[in-house]
Enzyme design. Structure first.
Site, short mmCIF file in Angstrom:
data_model
loop_
_atom_site.label_atom_id
_atom_site.label_comp_id
_atom_site.label_asym_id
_atom_site.label_seq_id
_atom_site.Cartn_x
_atom_site.Cartn_y
_atom_site.Cartn_z
N LYS A 1 -2.28 -12.64 -17.29
CA LYS A 1 -3.11 -13.45 -16.40
C LYS A 1 -2.74 -13.17 -14.93
O LYS A 1 -1.72 -12.52 -14.65
CB LYS A 1 -2.92 -14.92 -16.78
CG LYS A 1 -3.45 -15.26 -18.19
CD LYS A 1 -3.19 -16.74 -18.52
CE LYS A 1 -3.81 -17.16 -19.84
NZ LYS A 1 -3.58 -18.61 -20.11
N TYR B 1 -13.62 -18.19 -21.74
CA TYR B 1 -13.02 -19.48 -22.10
C TYR B 1 -14.08 -20.53 -22.48
O TYR B 1 -13.80 -21.73 -22.42
CB TYR B 1 -12.13 -19.98 -20.97
CG TYR B 1 -10.70 -19.44 -21.06
CD1 TYR B 1 -9.94 -19.62 -22.22
CD2 TYR B 1 -10.11 -18.78 -20.00
CE1 TYR B 1 -8.63 -19.13 -22.31
CE2 TYR B 1 -8.81 -18.29 -20.08
CZ TYR B 1 -8.08 -18.48 -21.25
OH TYR B 1 -6.78 -18.01 -21.34
N PHE C 1 -9.62 -29.48 -18.08
CA PHE C 1 -9.01 -28.46 -17.23
C PHE C 1 -9.86 -27.19 -17.12
O PHE C 1 -9.43 -26.21 -16.51
CB PHE C 1 -7.61 -28.10 -17.76
CG PHE C 1 -7.55 -27.67 -19.21
CD1 PHE C 1 -7.88 -26.37 -19.57
CD2 PHE C 1 -7.18 -28.57 -20.20
CE1 PHE C 1 -7.85 -25.97 -20.90
CE2 PHE C 1 -7.14 -28.17 -21.53
CZ PHE C 1 -7.47 -26.87 -21.88
N ARG D 1 1.75 -14.24 -30.59
CA ARG D 1 1.88 -15.64 -30.15
C ARG D 1 3.34 -16.07 -30.14
O ARG D 1 3.75 -16.86 -29.29
CB ARG D 1 1.02 -16.57 -31.03
CG ARG D 1 -0.47 -16.40 -30.77
CD ARG D 1 -1.30 -17.57 -31.23
NE ARG D 1 -1.08 -18.76 -30.44
CZ ARG D 1 -1.80 -19.10 -29.36
NH1 ARG D 1 -2.79 -18.35 -28.92
NH2 ARG D 1 -1.53 -20.22 -28.72
N THR E 1 2.03 -22.93 -25.36
CA THR E 1 1.14 -23.03 -24.20
C THR E 1 1.86 -23.62 -22.99
O THR E 1 1.76 -23.12 -21.87
CB THR E 1 -0.08 -23.90 -24.55
OG1 THR E 1 -0.66 -23.42 -25.76
CG2 THR E 1 -1.11 -23.89 -23.43
N ARG F 1 6.54 -17.09 -21.94
CA ARG F 1 6.20 -18.29 -21.17
C ARG F 1 7.45 -19.06 -20.75
O ARG F 1 7.52 -19.59 -19.64
CB ARG F 1 5.21 -19.14 -21.95
CG ARG F 1 3.78 -18.54 -21.90
CD ARG F 1 2.87 -19.15 -22.92
NE ARG F 1 1.46 -18.84 -22.67
CZ ARG F 1 0.48 -19.12 -23.53
NH1 ARG F 1 0.75 -19.71 -24.68
NH2 ARG F 1 -0.77 -18.82 -23.23
N ASN G 1 0.34 -19.89 -17.11
CA ASN G 1 1.32 -19.55 -18.16
C ASN G 1 1.34 -18.07 -18.54
O ASN G 1 1.70 -17.71 -19.65
CB ASN G 1 1.12 -20.47 -19.36
CG ASN G 1 -0.26 -20.35 -19.96
OD1 ASN G 1 -1.04 -19.48 -19.55
ND2 ASN G 1 -0.56 -21.19 -20.93
N HIS H 1 -2.28 -14.59 -22.22
CA HIS H 1 -3.20 -15.09 -23.25
C HIS H 1 -3.02 -14.26 -24.51
O HIS H 1 -2.83 -13.05 -24.43
CB HIS H 1 -4.66 -14.96 -22.79
CG HIS H 1 -5.64 -15.13 -23.92
ND1 HIS H 1 -6.07 -16.38 -24.32
CD2 HIS H 1 -6.20 -14.24 -24.77
CE1 HIS H 1 -6.87 -16.22 -25.38
NE2 HIS H 1 -6.98 -14.93 -25.66
N GLU I 1 -12.91 -11.73 -29.10
CA GLU I 1 -12.30 -11.49 -27.78
C GLU I 1 -12.15 -9.99 -27.51
O GLU I 1 -12.35 -9.54 -26.37
CB GLU I 1 -10.95 -12.19 -27.70
CG GLU I 1 -11.08 -13.71 -27.65
CD GLU I 1 -9.74 -14.43 -27.67
OE1 GLU I 1 -9.76 -15.67 -27.60
OE2 GLU I 1 -8.68 -13.78 -27.74
P1 IDP Z 1 -3.13 -20.83 -25.53
O1 IDP Z 1 -3.34 -19.97 -24.31
O2 IDP Z 1 -1.68 -21.07 -25.82
O3 IDP Z 1 -3.89 -20.34 -26.74
P2 IDP Z 1 -5.17 -22.91 -25.25
O4 IDP Z 1 -5.04 -24.30 -25.79
O5 IDP Z 1 -6.10 -21.98 -25.94
O6 IDP Z 1 -3.69 -22.30 -25.15
O7 IDP Z 1 -5.59 -23.06 -23.73
C1 IDP Z 1 -6.09 -21.95 -23.01
C2 IDP Z 1 -5.45 -21.95 -21.64
O8 IDP Z 1 -5.89 -23.10 -20.92
C3 IDP Z 1 -3.91 -22.08 -21.63
O9 IDP Z 1 -3.24 -20.87 -21.86
C4 IDP Z 1 -3.68 -22.61 -20.22
O10 IDP Z 1 -3.80 -21.57 -19.24
C5 IDP Z 1 -4.85 -23.58 -20.08
N1 IDP Z 1 -4.50 -24.95 -20.51
C6 IDP Z 1 -4.31 -25.38 -21.79
N2 IDP Z 1 -4.01 -26.69 -21.83
C7 IDP Z 1 -4.00 -27.09 -20.54
C8 IDP Z 1 -3.75 -28.37 -19.90
O11 IDP Z 1 -3.50 -29.40 -20.56
N3 IDP Z 1 -3.84 -28.39 -18.54
C9 IDP Z 1 -4.14 -27.29 -17.78
N4 IDP Z 1 -4.38 -26.09 -18.35
C10 IDP Z 1 -4.31 -25.99 -19.69
MG MG Z 2 -5.92 -20.24 -27.03
#
Ligand code: IDP
Ligand code: MG
Length: 143
Positions: free
Chosen positions: A11, A51, A59, A87, A93, A104, A114, A117, A128
Site C-alpha cells: 500500500k 474495495y 471507514f 496472510r 489487520t 504489520r 497497515n 493487502h 482481485e
Molecule cells: P485485511 O486487509 O486484513 O483483509 P479488511 O477487513 O479486509 O482487512 O479491511 C480492508 C482494509 O481496510 C484494511 O487493511 C485497512 O486498511 C482498512 N480497515 C479495516 N478496518 C478498519 C477500521 O476499523 N478503521 C479504519 N480502516 C480499516
Molecule cells: Mg480483506
C-alpha cells in the site's frame, strides 16, 4: 495443501517507507513466487472498485483516499497454501493485534495504514488478480 495464487499489494505507506524489497523478500523466503507484478497509482474508480466489498463500512471513504495517496505495488504470488501463508506473514489487520515478526507488527502505523493487502480466500483472490492483471497478465513459472 494446494498450489494457490493470491493478490498482494504494498500500500502507499509501504511504498513511501521504501519497504518493497523487504516485504517481497519475506514472501519469497516463505516459498511464494511472484507470477505477476505492476506499480500503479490508483484512480478513484480503481480504489473504489477494488474495495467495493467495504463500501458500507464507516471507514470506506478514508480507505479509498489512503489507497490513492501514493503509488502501490501489486503482485500475484503463487505457492502451496499461498493465501493463508501470505496472510500469516502479513499479520492481523490491526497492527496492535498482529503477531511479532509479521509485516504489520513490524511496519504498520495503524489499523488503516497497515502497509499490505492480501486476498482472504480463493474466490476473492481470483477476482482481485483479474482486477489488476486481466485474463492474461499472470506469468506462470516455466523454470
Ligand atoms: P485485511 O486487509 O486484513 O483483509 P479488511 O477487513 O479486509 O482487512 O479491511 C480492508 C482494509 O481496510 C484494511 O487493511 C485497512 O486498511 C482498512 N480497515 C479495516 N478496518 C478498519 C477500521 O476499523 N478503521 C479504519 N480502516 C480499516
Ligand atoms: Mg480483506
Amino acid at each position: 495443501m494446494a498450489v494457490e495464487q493470491t493478490l498482494s499489494i504494498i500500500k502507499p505507506d509501504g511504498v513511501q517507507k521504501n519497504l518493497i524489497g523487504e516485504i517481497y523478500s519475506r514472501f519469497e523466503k516463505a516459498g511464494l513466487e511472484i507470477v505477476a507484478a505492476r506499480m500503479i497509482h490508483l484512480t478513484l474508480d480503481q480504489a473504489q472498485g477494488f474495495y467495493a466489498v467495504h463500501k458500507e463500512r464507516p471507514f470506506y471513504s478514508d480507505l479509498v483516499s489512503y489507497m490513492m495517496s501514493g503509488p502501490v505495488v501489486v503482485t500475484a504470488l503463487q505457492g502451496e497454501d499461498a493465501i493463508l501463508k501470505h496472510r500469516e506473514i502479513m499479520g492481523a489487520t490491526n497492527p496492535a493485534d498482529a503477531d511479532p515478526g509479521t509485516i504489520r507488527a513490524d511496519f504498520a502505523a495503524s489499523i488503516e495504514e497497515n502497509v499490505v493487502h492480501g486476498s482472504d480466500g480463493p474466490d476473492t483472490a481470483a477476482v482481485e488478480i483479474a482486477f489488476f492483471f486481466g485474463d492474461d497478465g499472470v506469468c506462470p513459472r516455466t523454470r
